[in-house]
Design a protein around this motif. Structure first.
Motif, short mmCIF file in Angstrom:
data_model
loop_
_atom_site.label_atom_id
_atom_site.label_comp_id
_atom_site.label_asym_id
_atom_site.label_seq_id
_atom_site.Cartn_x
_atom_site.Cartn_y
_atom_site.Cartn_z
N VAL A 90 -63.12 -11.28 -7.09
CA VAL A 90 -62.47 -10.21 -6.32
C VAL A 90 -62.24 -10.75 -4.92
O VAL A 90 -63.18 -11.08 -4.20
N ARG A 91 -60.96 -10.94 -4.60
CA ARG A 91 -60.59 -11.39 -3.25
C ARG A 91 -59.53 -10.43 -2.75
O ARG A 91 -58.39 -10.47 -3.21
N MET A 92 -59.96 -9.55 -1.86
CA MET A 92 -58.99 -8.58 -1.35
C MET A 92 -58.15 -9.25 -0.27
O MET A 92 -58.43 -9.18 0.91
N GLU A 93 -57.12 -9.94 -0.76
CA GLU A 93 -56.23 -10.74 0.10
C GLU A 93 -55.43 -9.81 1.00
O GLU A 93 -55.23 -8.64 0.66
N PRO A 94 -54.92 -10.31 2.13
CA PRO A 94 -54.06 -9.48 2.98
C PRO A 94 -52.89 -8.90 2.17
O PRO A 94 -52.32 -9.57 1.33
N TYR A 103 -50.50 -13.98 -5.87
CA TYR A 103 -51.82 -13.49 -5.47
C TYR A 103 -52.16 -12.17 -6.15
O TYR A 103 -51.33 -11.25 -6.18
N LEU A 104 -53.40 -12.08 -6.63
CA LEU A 104 -53.96 -10.83 -7.12
C LEU A 104 -55.25 -10.59 -6.34
O LEU A 104 -55.87 -11.54 -5.86
N ALA A 105 -55.66 -9.33 -6.23
CA ALA A 105 -56.93 -9.04 -5.58
C ALA A 105 -58.10 -9.20 -6.56
O ALA A 105 -59.24 -9.35 -6.16
N GLY A 223 -46.23 -23.47 -7.17
CA GLY A 223 -47.32 -23.62 -6.20
C GLY A 223 -48.64 -24.05 -6.80
O GLY A 223 -48.70 -24.64 -7.88
N GLU A 224 -49.72 -23.71 -6.08
CA GLU A 224 -51.05 -24.24 -6.40
C GLU A 224 -51.58 -23.78 -7.76
O GLU A 224 -51.56 -22.60 -8.07
N ALA A 225 -52.11 -24.75 -8.50
CA ALA A 225 -52.73 -24.47 -9.80
C ALA A 225 -54.24 -24.42 -9.70
O ALA A 225 -54.88 -23.53 -10.26
N LEU A 226 -54.82 -25.40 -9.01
CA LEU A 226 -56.27 -25.47 -8.91
C LEU A 226 -56.67 -26.11 -7.59
O LEU A 226 -55.87 -26.80 -6.95
N SER A 227 -57.90 -25.85 -7.20
CA SER A 227 -58.51 -26.54 -6.05
C SER A 227 -59.89 -27.01 -6.44
O SER A 227 -60.60 -26.34 -7.20
N GLY A 228 -60.28 -28.17 -5.87
CA GLY A 228 -61.63 -28.65 -6.15
C GLY A 228 -61.94 -29.87 -5.30
O GLY A 228 -61.21 -30.18 -4.35
N ILE A 271 -59.55 -23.37 -11.73
CA ILE A 271 -58.12 -23.22 -12.05
C ILE A 271 -57.85 -21.76 -12.41
O ILE A 271 -58.57 -21.18 -13.23
N GLY A 272 -56.86 -21.18 -11.76
CA GLY A 272 -56.59 -19.75 -11.94
C GLY A 272 -55.94 -19.47 -13.30
O GLY A 272 -54.94 -20.10 -13.65
N ILE A 273 -56.54 -18.55 -14.04
CA ILE A 273 -56.02 -18.25 -15.40
C ILE A 273 -54.69 -17.48 -15.33
O ILE A 273 -53.77 -17.75 -16.11
P1 AMP Z 1 -59.55 -21.69 -4.63
O1 AMP Z 1 -60.73 -22.58 -4.85
O2 AMP Z 1 -59.76 -20.67 -3.57
O3 AMP Z 1 -58.28 -22.48 -4.42
O4 AMP Z 1 -59.34 -20.88 -5.99
C1 AMP Z 1 -59.24 -21.58 -7.22
C2 AMP Z 1 -57.98 -21.21 -7.97
O5 AMP Z 1 -58.00 -19.81 -8.28
C3 AMP Z 1 -56.69 -21.41 -7.20
O6 AMP Z 1 -56.24 -22.73 -7.23
C4 AMP Z 1 -55.77 -20.46 -7.93
O7 AMP Z 1 -55.31 -21.01 -9.15
C5 AMP Z 1 -56.68 -19.29 -8.25
N1 AMP Z 1 -56.58 -18.24 -7.22
C6 AMP Z 1 -57.12 -18.24 -5.98
N2 AMP Z 1 -56.86 -17.10 -5.31
C7 AMP Z 1 -56.11 -16.35 -6.16
C8 AMP Z 1 -55.54 -15.04 -6.06
N3 AMP Z 1 -55.71 -14.27 -4.98
N4 AMP Z 1 -54.85 -14.58 -7.13
C9 AMP Z 1 -54.71 -15.33 -8.25
N5 AMP Z 1 -55.23 -16.56 -8.40
C10 AMP Z 1 -55.93 -17.07 -7.37
#
Ligand code: AMP
Ligand code: MG
Length: 302
Positions: A90-94, A103-105, A223-228, A271-273
């Motif tokens: 749960v990330r309540m993004e701006p 982006y999803l919350a 855009g972004e798929a994954l971070s690590g 990696i975001g599903i």
């Molecule tokens: P992060 O380590 O913060 O980059 O999050 C890991 C992965 O989760 C990201 O690379 C995205 O694929 C996914 N992700 C992060 N934030 C969101 C969001 N608000 N909504 C959907 N997917 C997200």
């Protein structure tokens, strides 16, 4: 495309189900153990951008809903050497991020971590995972891809790599959209500067302010798929990273106790599903990649 019919919705959810199945199967075949998610904790990812905290009153003590399981992954590696988890975040993004389509919350990330691994080790896992999931969807969901009008090709390995500094020089900052728009296959961005990432990504001991981390970018502007990345695990280095980022140590006292007791050296990623579902299905908006989507700021969502 936008999902407008029930048939299209079924196709997306069928593909998503295959993504989840095949990702888990691939990781198990690589020796990973699945752990189940933590939803509530006094320690969660501080993130590097503003979000509203999902505060929960846990018997009078402030806890938070999970923003990512980064710290729990590090601690879990004491017990198991290679772990993954389908972790609801749960990330309540701006609210102004709602229109961006990615982006999803409330979303799910497939979060994994490997004891004693290097960045290169987990990048190889990421490439294997993406290729294996794409192959599985092509095998099992040809009709669904056809219905959605999506052509998917399996990338060749190794994926291309761009350094953050080179991409920033070429496109300016931030460059996600511009870089992703020029790609025709998933590609890595490596070596992020310390100033834009969280304190737990390991700083290169030989290059101050450069982190041993990475993002995978989808092509076609998705855009972004994954971070690590590799993680900090030594107490002194973690204290110094908190101090340099101006984060009060007291805020992470529960984490620092665990670090003092010892967490293993590791690397991993999330990696975001919904993001991979969006890419594979070619969806304009991430809301179409799940049931009960909660866009940032959408208080009508259920
Ligand atoms: P992060 O380590 O913060 O980059 O999050 C890991 C992965 O989760 C990201 O690379 C995205 O694929 C996914 N992700 C992060 N934030 C969101 C969001 N608000 N909504 C959907 N997917 C997200
Ligand atoms: Mg990220």
């Amino acid at each position: 495309m936008r999902v407008t019919t029930e048939k299209e919705r079924i196709a997306v959810l069928t593909i998503k189900s295959e993504i989840v199945r095949s990702a888990g199967a691939f990781l198990r075949s690589e020796g990973f153990t699945e752990i189940l998610p933590v939803l509530l904790s006094p320690i969660t990812d501080p993130l590097r951008h503003e979000t509203y905290d999902g505060k929960v009153d846990f018997y009078g003590t402030p806890y938070q809903l999970t923003k990512s399981m980064i710290f729990h992954k590090q601690i879990a590696l004491r017990t198991l050497p290679k772990i993954f988890c389908f972790s609801p975040n749960v990330r309540m993004e701006p609210a102004d991020r709602a229109g961006l389509g990615r982006y999803l919350a409330e979303f799910v990330q497939l979060d994994l971590e490997v004891r004693d691994a290097s960045r290169n080790d987990v990048m190889a896992v990421g490439e294997g995972l993406v290729c294996s999931v794409f192959n599985a969807v092509l095998d099992a969901c040809g009709d669904e891809l056809l219905l959605l009008g999506r052509t998917l090709s399996v990338p060749t390995r190794p994926f291309a790599r761009h350094s953050y500094a080179d991409a920033a020089e070429r496109f300016g900052e931030p460059f996600d959209d511009a870089l992703s728009g020029t790609l025709d296959a998933p590609s890595w961005v490596i070596d992020f500067p310390r100033r834009i990432r969280e304190f737990y990504d390991r700083e290169d001991p030989s290059r101050p302010d450069v982190l041993l981390d990475m993002d995978l970018m989808y092509p076609e502007g998705f855009g972004e798929a994954l971070s690590g990345g590799e993680r900090e695990y030594e107490p002194d280095r973690i204290h110094s990273r908190l101090d340099r980022d101006g984060i009060p140590r007291a805020k992470f006292s529960r984490y620092l106790e665990e670090v003092k007791a010892g967490v293993p050296r590791s690397a991993g990623f999330g990696i975001g599903i919904e993001r991979i579902t969006r890419f594979i299905c070619g969806l304009d908006r991430i809301e179409d990649a799940r049931l009960f989507p909660k866009a940032p700021g959408d208080c009508q969502a259920i």
